[in-house]
Design a protein around this motif. Structure first.
Motif, PDB file in Angstrom:
ATOM      1  N   HIS A 227      78.338 -64.674 -56.394  1.00  0.00           N
ATOM      2  CA  HIS A 227      79.644 -65.107 -56.900  1.00  0.00           C
ATOM      3  C   HIS A 227      80.715 -64.041 -56.700  1.00  0.00           C
ATOM      4  N   GLU A 228      80.322 -62.769 -56.710  1.00  0.00           N
ATOM      5  CA  GLU A 228      81.282 -61.732 -56.360  1.00  0.00           C
ATOM      6  C   GLU A 228      81.722 -61.891 -54.910  1.00  0.00           C
ATOM      7  N   ASP A 229      80.780 -62.230 -54.042  1.00  0.00           N
ATOM      8  CA  ASP A 229      81.106 -62.452 -52.640  1.00  0.00           C
ATOM      9  C   ASP A 229      82.010 -63.675 -52.475  1.00  0.00           C
ATOM     10  N   VAL A 230      81.740 -64.718 -53.269  1.00  0.00           N
ATOM     11  CA  VAL A 230      82.587 -65.911 -53.224  1.00  0.00           C
ATOM     12  C   VAL A 230      84.013 -65.569 -53.624  1.00  0.00           C
ATOM     13  N   GLU A 231      84.171 -64.774 -54.691  1.00  0.00           N
ATOM     14  CA  GLU A 231      85.499 -64.391 -55.139  1.00  0.00           C
ATOM     15  C   GLU A 231      86.218 -63.568 -54.077  1.00  0.00           C
ATOM     16  N   ARG A 232      85.497 -62.650 -53.417  1.00  0.00           N
ATOM     17  CA  ARG A 232      86.119 -61.858 -52.354  1.00  0.00           C
ATOM     18  C   ARG A 232      86.573 -62.755 -51.204  1.00  0.00           C
ATOM     19  N   ARG A 233      85.726 -63.708 -50.839  1.00  0.00           N
ATOM     20  CA  ARG A 233      86.111 -64.614 -49.751  1.00  0.00           C
ATOM     21  C   ARG A 233      87.310 -65.467 -50.138  1.00  0.00           C
ATOM     22  N   ARG A 234      87.356 -65.892 -51.393  1.00  0.00           N
ATOM     23  CA  ARG A 234      88.511 -66.671 -51.848  1.00  0.00           C
ATOM     24  C   ARG A 234      89.790 -65.848 -51.761  1.00  0.00           C
ATOM     25  N   ASP A 235      89.712 -64.580 -52.186  1.00  0.00           N
ATOM     26  CA  ASP A 235      90.893 -63.721 -52.103  1.00  0.00           C
ATOM     27  C   ASP A 235      91.327 -63.548 -50.657  1.00  0.00           C
ATOM     28  N   MET A 236      90.357 -63.369 -49.742  1.00  0.00           N
ATOM     29  CA  MET A 236      90.696 -63.222 -48.335  1.00  0.00           C
ATOM     30  C   MET A 236      91.336 -64.496 -47.790  1.00  0.00           C
ATOM     31  N   GLU A 237      90.800 -65.653 -48.193  1.00  0.00           N
ATOM     32  CA  GLU A 237      91.356 -66.917 -47.732  1.00  0.00           C
ATOM     33  C   GLU A 237      92.781 -67.106 -48.251  1.00  0.00           C
ATOM     34  N   ARG A 238      93.020 -66.727 -49.509  1.00  0.00           N
ATOM     35  CA  ARG A 238      94.366 -66.871 -50.068  1.00  0.00           C
ATOM     36  C   ARG A 238      95.352 -65.939 -49.361  1.00  0.00           C
ATOM     37  N   LYS A 239      94.924 -64.689 -49.109  1.00  0.00           N
ATOM     38  CA  LYS A 239      95.805 -63.766 -48.415  1.00  0.00           C
ATOM     39  C   LYS A 239      96.105 -64.260 -47.005  1.00  0.00           C
ATOM     40  N   ASP A 240      95.087 -64.774 -46.325  1.00  0.00           N
ATOM     41  CA  ASP A 240      95.282 -65.307 -44.981  1.00  0.00           C
ATOM     42  C   ASP A 240      96.223 -66.496 -44.996  1.00  0.00           C
ATOM     43  N   TRP A 241      96.057 -67.348 -46.012  1.00  0.00           N
ATOM     44  CA  TRP A 241      96.941 -68.507 -46.146  1.00  0.00           C
ATOM     45  C   TRP A 241      98.380 -68.071 -46.381  1.00  0.00           C
ATOM     46  N   ALA A 242      98.575 -67.044 -47.233  1.00  0.00           N
ATOM     47  CA  ALA A 242      99.921 -66.549 -47.509  1.00  0.00           C
ATOM     48  C   ALA A 242     100.545 -65.943 -46.251  1.00  0.00           C
ATOM     49  N   GLN A 243      99.756 -65.223 -45.461  1.00  0.00           N
ATOM     50  CA  GLN A 243     100.272 -64.650 -44.226  1.00  0.00           C
ATOM     51  C   GLN A 243     100.673 -65.728 -43.234  1.00  0.00           C
ATOM     52  N   ARG A 244      99.869 -66.792 -43.152  1.00  0.00           N
ATOM     53  CA  ARG A 244     100.230 -67.888 -42.246  1.00  0.00           C
ATOM     54  C   ARG A 244     101.522 -68.563 -42.693  1.00  0.00           C
ATOM     55  N   GLN A 245     101.702 -68.673 -44.003  1.00  0.00           N
ATOM     56  CA  GLN A 245     102.942 -69.264 -44.516  1.00  0.00           C
ATOM     57  C   GLN A 245     104.146 -68.402 -44.139  1.00  0.00           C
ATOM     58  N   LYS A 246     104.010 -67.071 -44.314  1.00  0.00           N
ATOM     59  CA  LYS A 246     105.117 -66.182 -43.954  1.00  0.00           C
ATOM     60  C   LYS A 246     105.406 -66.241 -42.461  1.00  0.00           C
ATOM     61  N   SER A 247     104.346 -66.263 -41.652  1.00  0.00           N
ATOM     62  CA  SER A 247     104.535 -66.332 -40.204  1.00  0.00           C
ATOM     63  C   SER A 247     105.221 -67.635 -39.800  1.00  0.00           C
ATOM     64  N   ARG A 248     104.817 -68.747 -40.433  1.00  0.00           N
ATOM     65  CA  ARG A 248     105.426 -70.029 -40.123  1.00  0.00           C
ATOM     66  C   ARG A 248     106.901 -70.042 -40.495  1.00  0.00           C
ATOM     67  N   GLN A 249     107.212 -69.460 -41.671  1.00  0.00           N
ATOM     68  CA  GLN A 249     108.612 -69.422 -42.099  1.00  0.00           C
ATOM     69  C   GLN A 249     109.436 -68.529 -41.187  1.00  0.00           C
ATOM     70  N   ALA A 250     108.852 -67.401 -40.741  1.00  0.00           N
ATOM     71  CA  ALA A 250     109.580 -66.511 -39.831  1.00  0.00           C
ATOM     72  C   ALA A 250     109.876 -67.206 -38.505  1.00  0.00           C
ATOM     73  N   LYS A 251     108.894 -67.927 -37.970  1.00  0.00           N
ATOM     74  CA  LYS A 251     109.120 -68.672 -36.726  1.00  0.00           C
ATOM     75  C   LYS A 251     110.181 -69.735 -36.911  1.00  0.00           C
ATOM     76  N   GLU A 252     110.183 -70.358 -38.079  1.00  0.00           N
ATOM     77  CA  GLU A 252     111.157 -71.412 -38.349  1.00  0.00           C
ATOM     78  C   GLU A 252     112.572 -70.844 -38.383  1.00  0.00           C
ATOM     79  N   LYS A 253     112.706 -69.672 -39.069  1.00  0.00           N
ATOM     80  CA  LYS A 253     114.028 -69.050 -39.138  1.00  0.00           C
ATOM     81  C   LYS A 253     114.490 -68.595 -37.763  1.00  0.00           C
TER      82      LYS A 253
END
Length: 288
Positions: A227-253
């Motif tokens: 479950h510690e590994d699951v939590e780490r993977r979730r954090d990585m997935e959330r950070k990756d998702w946030a980075q993709r959102q920022k990249s998408r917004q930057a391309k849009e601008k």
């Protein structure tokens, strides 16, 4: 859509059955007791004890339904181990992370976590007392206090009363057996200091993976690391998702600044973000 409390719309069918059935059973029980036991030594003890337990049961139910289990604070259940109280799990039904996640109860239509587990255990205890008492007293009324004349006087027909009363005994007996099982199981979990979700996960691991307790610190230690590994993977997935959102917004601008018209990809709505997060978390959980 994210659910915050159990009484929030839409209600589940299990929850509607609970809201309708329990008051009907209580009303019938008090009617029978007031008609057939009034004037006997059993009347006041039965009424007082049943009413007191029913009030505690109702208060526990309301506290469970009105508390948001995903919010920190409140009155966490100290009967669980500290690692269980701080364990967080994403509920796919309520669409939220619940600290100390135990299970999602369809009859209450809410998650049970560290914030409302004490109320849930209280509900299981007093629900056991209420329905066992209803069942036992109803059987005694049928066997020890026949009172055929009073039955016919108040119910019109002794046969109609017998049919209704036997149906009531069957329903109350069935519910009392469910409450006894629920109370017994959660008493065992409280004794072990574990929650339902973690216990079921360990049993699944024992049944299908057959781990050796001598390897890696035993089953519970391996389960904690999983479950510690699951939590780490979730954090990585959330950070990756946030980075993709920022990249998408930057391309849009950048596209808009070049005057190329409306961006080809609009920012996702809140519901779309929630669906994306659920799919990613589900993918992570499926890989463990």
């Amino acid at each position: 859509m994210r659910r915050t409390r159990g009484l929030e719309s839409p209600l589940s069918w299990d929850q509607i059955i609970t809201i309708v059935l329990h008051p009907l059973l209580a009303a019938y029980f008090y009617m029978v007791v007031s008609v057939l036991l009034y004037g006997t030594l059993m009347f006041w003890p039965v009424v007082v004890v049943h009413a007191a337990c029913s009030l505690v049961l109702l208060a526990s139910w309301l506290l469970i339904e009105l508390v948001d289990p995903s919010v920190e604070g409140g009155m966490p259940c100290l009967c669980l181990d500290e690692d269980v109280r701080h364990f967080r799990h994403w509920c796919m039904i309520c669409r939220k992370q619940v600290p100390g996640f135990d299970h999602h109860c369809s009859w209450l239509n809410t998650c049970i976590g560290s914030r409302n587990y004490a109320f849930f255990y209280t509900l299981a205890c007093f629900g056991t007392v209420v329905y066992l008492m209803q069942t036992v007293v109803s059987v005694l009324v049928l066997v020890l206090w026949p009172s055929r004349d009073r039955r016919e006087e108040f119910f019109g027909s002794n046969t109609a009363f017998l049919v209704a009363h036997i149906i009531f005994i069957c329903i109350s007996g069935f519910l009392s057996s469910l409450f006894v099982s629920l109370w017994g199981f959660h008493t065992y979990l409280v004794y072990k200091g574990k929650g339902t979700f973690l216990w079921v996960s360990v049993q699944h691991e024992l049944a299908f993976n057959q781990p050796s307790p001598s390897m890696g610190g035993g089953v519970e230690e391996r389960h904690r690391r999983i479950h510690e590994d699951v939590e780490r993977r979730r954090d990585m997935e959330r950070k990756d998702w946030a980075q993709r959102q920022k990249s998408r917004q930057a391309k849009e601008k950048a596209r808009q600044s070049r005057g190329e018209g409306k961006a080809y990809h609009q920012a996702p709505s809140e519901d779309a973000e929630i669906e994306l997060r659920e799919r990613e978390i589900h993918k992570v959980e499926g890989s463990v």
